[in-house]
Design a protein around this motif. Sequence first.
Motif, PDB file in Angstrom:
ATOM      1  N   THR A 159       0.092  14.970   6.163  1.00  0.00           N
ATOM      2  CA  THR A 159      -0.494  13.728   6.689  1.00  0.00           C
ATOM      3  C   THR A 159      -0.416  13.626   8.202  1.00  0.00           C
ATOM      4  N   GLU A 199      -5.756  13.369  -1.371  1.00  0.00           N
ATOM      5  CA  GLU A 199      -6.634  13.999  -2.365  1.00  0.00           C
ATOM      6  C   GLU A 199      -6.403  15.496  -2.306  1.00  0.00           C
ATOM      7  N   VAL A 242      -3.523   3.341  -0.462  1.00  0.00           N
ATOM      8  CA  VAL A 242      -4.025   2.883  -1.755  1.00  0.00           C
ATOM      9  C   VAL A 242      -3.179   1.702  -2.209  1.00  0.00           C
ATOM     10  N   GLY A 257      -8.145  14.598   2.138  1.00  0.00           N
ATOM     11  CA  GLY A 257      -8.078  13.320   2.819  1.00  0.00           C
ATOM     12  C   GLY A 257      -6.765  12.632   2.523  1.00  0.00           C
ATOM     13  N   TRP A 259      -5.199   8.494   2.382  1.00  0.00           N
ATOM     14  CA  TRP A 259      -5.573   7.092   2.422  1.00  0.00           C
ATOM     15  C   TRP A 259      -4.403   6.210   2.015  1.00  0.00           C
ATOM     16  N   LYS A 319       0.838  -1.198   0.000  1.00  0.00           N
ATOM     17  CA  LYS A 319       0.000   0.000   0.000  1.00  0.00           C
ATOM     18  C   LYS A 319       0.876   1.252   0.000  1.00  0.00           C
ATOM     19  N   HIS A 365      -3.333  11.531   9.017  1.00  0.00           N
ATOM     20  CA  HIS A 365      -4.600  12.230   8.807  1.00  0.00           C
ATOM     21  C   HIS A 365      -4.387  13.284   7.734  1.00  0.00           C
TER      22      HIS A 365
END
Length: 229
Positions: free
Chosen positions: A69, A34, A121, A117, A119, A29, A110
Amino acid sequence: MEGYDPSKYEKLSVAVDLLVFTVEDNRLKLLMIERDEDPFAGILALPGVFVRVNETLDDAAARGIREETGLEGIYFEQLYTFGGVERDPRMRIISVAYMALVPLEQLVFHAGARTSGAWLVDAEELLESEDPVAFDHKEIIRYARWRLANKVEYTGIAFHLVEREFTLPELQRVYEILLGKSLYKANFRKKVAGLIEETEHMTSGDAHRPSRLYRAKEEVVRRRKTEDG
């Protein structure tokens, strides 16, 4: 420096883009954000920042991951420099990419400034997908994925993705994920025999028979720190 006129030369900007890899559900990952502003608002991108005139590239990398983040204390190694003339629609920007591998248990993040956002991926699915990724970030990710597969063969990079103590199946799975292929257990254990040592600890055995826990040998840890700068 008498007679030197800096205005004679064109100006360009330097940025750092950050690739944070981990393993989740037996898949490689990658931490993506975004974007919350143009260009590419609403599109997935690597976290990154512009380098300030009073900071080093390494300092910019640490600041970037913290701002976008919330992650702190992560080591990044410099991956490659990307300097396509039209890689950014705003202006001429050269990007220095940094890469890190972090065990999932240590990865807390975060959304931060300029992001909607953040994440994890699936890296392989992202590369195979036709969905857009901001700037030339898919090219950067593709290069990093190739680099990981090569580097695992001759460095201790795989140990970044396991806890300090691990089982042999856990370590083998990380090798397989980074290499993108299955390995024979006997061959794998022979390959890593000189890199690891047994501990006195066992897994709890709540669901399965207890397994021996191992750790990287001290010289491997020292060598990895040397590779890490």
